[in-house]
Write a protein that holds these residues in place. Structure first.
Motif, PDB file in Angstrom:
ATOM      1  N   ILE A 284      91.201  21.730  19.555  1.00  0.00           N
ATOM      2  CA  ILE A 284      91.902  22.561  20.540  1.00  0.00           C
ATOM      3  C   ILE A 284      90.979  22.941  21.691  1.00  0.00           C
ATOM      4  N   LEU A 285      89.761  23.339  21.368  1.00  0.00           N
ATOM      5  CA  LEU A 285      88.805  23.733  22.410  1.00  0.00           C
ATOM      6  C   LEU A 285      88.411  22.543  23.284  1.00  0.00           C
ATOM      7  N   ALA A 286      88.250  21.370  22.670  1.00  0.00           N
ATOM      8  CA  ALA A 286      87.912  20.174  23.442  1.00  0.00           C
ATOM      9  C   ALA A 286      89.042  19.817  24.408  1.00  0.00           C
ATOM     10  N   SER A 287      90.290  19.933  23.953  1.00  0.00           N
ATOM     11  CA  SER A 287      91.433  19.668  24.832  1.00  0.00           C
ATOM     12  C   SER A 287      91.482  20.669  25.979  1.00  0.00           C
ATOM     13  N   MET A 288      91.145  21.912  25.680  1.00  0.00           N
ATOM     14  CA  MET A 288      91.160  22.948  26.706  1.00  0.00           C
ATOM     15  C   MET A 288      90.093  22.693  27.761  1.00  0.00           C
ATOM     16  N   ILE A 289      88.885  22.298  27.324  1.00  0.00           N
ATOM     17  CA  ILE A 289      87.763  22.121  28.251  1.00  0.00           C
ATOM     18  C   ILE A 289      87.884  20.815  29.043  1.00  0.00           C
ATOM     19  N   VAL A 290      88.188  19.714  28.350  1.00  0.00           N
ATOM     20  CA  VAL A 290      88.203  18.399  28.992  1.00  0.00           C
ATOM     21  C   VAL A 290      89.535  18.109  29.671  1.00  0.00           C
ATOM     22  N   LEU A 291      90.627  18.389  28.968  1.00  0.00           N
ATOM     23  CA  LEU A 291      91.957  18.050  29.485  1.00  0.00           C
ATOM     24  C   LEU A 291      92.621  19.206  30.218  1.00  0.00           C
ATOM     25  N   LYS A 292      91.938  20.356  30.276  1.00  0.00           N
ATOM     26  CA  LYS A 292      92.437  21.537  30.985  1.00  0.00           C
ATOM     27  C   LYS A 292      93.753  22.056  30.393  1.00  0.00           C
ATOM     28  N   GLU A 293      93.927  21.878  29.080  1.00  0.00           N
ATOM     29  CA  GLU A 293      95.119  22.408  28.434  1.00  0.00           C
ATOM     30  C   GLU A 293      94.975  23.914  28.232  1.00  0.00           C
ATOM     31  N   ALA A 294      96.090  24.631  28.373  1.00  0.00           N
ATOM     32  CA  ALA A 294      96.065  26.093  28.265  1.00  0.00           C
ATOM     33  C   ALA A 294      95.917  26.524  26.802  1.00  0.00           C
ATOM     34  N   LEU A 295      95.242  27.656  26.586  1.00  0.00           N
ATOM     35  CA  LEU A 295      95.062  28.226  25.254  1.00  0.00           C
ATOM     36  C   LEU A 295      95.780  29.564  25.216  1.00  0.00           C
ATOM     37  N   SER A 296      96.843  29.649  24.424  1.00  0.00           N
ATOM     38  CA  SER A 296      97.622  30.885  24.342  1.00  0.00           C
ATOM     39  C   SER A 296      96.924  31.901  23.436  1.00  0.00           C
ATOM     40  N   ILE A 297      97.421  33.122  23.482  1.00  0.00           N
ATOM     41  CA  ILE A 297      96.865  34.175  22.630  1.00  0.00           C
ATOM     42  C   ILE A 297      97.095  33.836  21.150  1.00  0.00           C
ATOM     43  N   LEU A 298      98.284  33.294  20.837  1.00  0.00           N
ATOM     44  CA  LEU A 298      98.571  32.920  19.447  1.00  0.00           C
ATOM     45  C   LEU A 298      97.618  31.833  18.952  1.00  0.00           C
ATOM     46  N   GLN A 299      97.305  30.873  19.821  1.00  0.00           N
ATOM     47  CA  GLN A 299      96.366  29.821  19.438  1.00  0.00           C
ATOM     48  C   GLN A 299      94.967  30.390  19.209  1.00  0.00           C
ATOM     49  N   PHE A 300      94.579  31.338  20.037  1.00  0.00           N
ATOM     50  CA  PHE A 300      93.278  31.993  19.869  1.00  0.00           C
ATOM     51  C   PHE A 300      93.224  32.731  18.534  1.00  0.00           C
ATOM     52  N   VAL A 301      94.316  33.447  18.206  1.00  0.00           N
ATOM     53  CA  VAL A 301      94.399  34.136  16.914  1.00  0.00           C
ATOM     54  C   VAL A 301      94.324  33.128  15.774  1.00  0.00           C
TER      55      VAL A 301
END
Length: 303
Positions: free
Chosen positions: A257-274
């Motif tokens: 999930i973090l790699a997708s967020m950093i490289v692909l600029k995908e958003a990280l929701s609060i639920l995903q963070f939890v």
């Protein structure tokens, strides 16, 4: 401190798996198919393992029948996981495919309990609750309509989870007389043979691998999907055991999930963070409780 080394190696190995989905997505942005990217992983991964073997070993070890079966199963399961998971994406949204794959945590734990004729410990049970709940939140499927999902998707997703759980269990078995580098080479060879039958080996001779630049992605996929995980799992899983290795391998999801967020600029929701936080708690909990238990026993002996 020494007790933390082997669990850490499992975490690093599973984290390297977590990077793969992002690399495949980037390869697809450059016009390559999923099958071509996955095939390049096993082709280049094998040649990396071969190079490592030639530089450091050069002589094939003598393996008995039981050792040969372990290596054959490890290589076959490595390839099978990639093949089945790839096919599951034809029926499932990526988020649900990840959730189904991560059922390997409880599948692996129950396989280990069955093999050792025991029940899950309280710490393992609590850990699984955190892991499963965290996986659902982290993958972002809470508000997704699942009614239209074909049964083939569910079956393939769970089959990929079973295959990965068995791979971890097989890697908990040591092979007498075989070094970790030799084991990595032999397992990658078996995996390449299986992949060549099931996917697209023609990338080697049709110009896709070298002429079209697929080798760049194959190099990254081979390093993080073949060399590091097979080598580190072979070293660490026999030391930590199959059940704890299954739990620690959940690190793959937060990294993905973090790699997708950093490289692909995908958003990280609060639920995903939890969800990521819950997965991390579920991973750390068994090791933490085990350390506390050992400290308590040591204190009682001193007293």
């Amino acid at each position: 401190m020494k007790k933390l080394i082997f669990p850490l190696l499992v975490v690093i190995a599973s984290s390297s798996y977590g990077i793969l989905s992002t690399i495949v997505k980037v390869a697809m942005q450059y016009g390559f198919t999923t099958a071509e990217a996955i095939t390049s992983q096993y082709v280049v991964g094998f040649f990396l393992a071969l190079l490592l073997f030639v530089v450091t070993q050069r002589t094939l070890p003598k393996v008995n029948k039981s050792g040969a079966m372990i290596l054959l199963l490890a290589g076959s399961l490595t390839a099978t996981t990639g093949i089945v998971y790839g096919h599951s994406l034809n029926y499932l949204p990526a988020s649900l495919a990840v959730v189904l794959l991560f059922q390997f945590t409880w599948i692996g734990l129950f396989i280990d309990c069955a093999l050792h004729k025991r029940f899950p410990s309280r710490a393992e049970g609590i850990s699984l609750i955190f892991l499963i709940g965290g996986t659902i939140f982290a993958a972002g499927i809470v508000d997704v309509d699942l009614s239209a999902i074909a049964w083939q998707g569910w079956a393939l997703g769970l089959l990929a989870a079973l295959s990965f759980a068995l791979f971890i269990q097989i890697n908990s078995r040591q092979v007498e007389g075989v070094t970790m580098i030799s084991r990595t080479f032999l397992v990658s060879l078996v995996a390449l043979i299986v992949i060549s039958v099931a996917l697209t080996p023609e990338i080697v001779w049709n110009g896709q691998l070298f002429g079209a630049g697929l080798w760049k992605f194959g190099l990254a996929l081979g390093l993080f999907g073949i060399i590091l995980p097979i080598l580190l799992f072979s070293i660490a899983v026999p030391k930590v055991g199959g059940s704890l290795a299954s739990i620690l391998s959940a690190m793959e999801l937060p990294v993905a999930i973090l790699a997708s967020m950093i490289v692909l600029k995908e958003a990280l929701s609060i639920l995903q963070f939890v969800g990521i936080a819950l997965v991390l708690i579920g991973m750390i909990l068994p090791s933490y409780l085990s350390m506390k238990k050992d400290e308590k026993k040591a204190a009682q002996k001193v007293g």
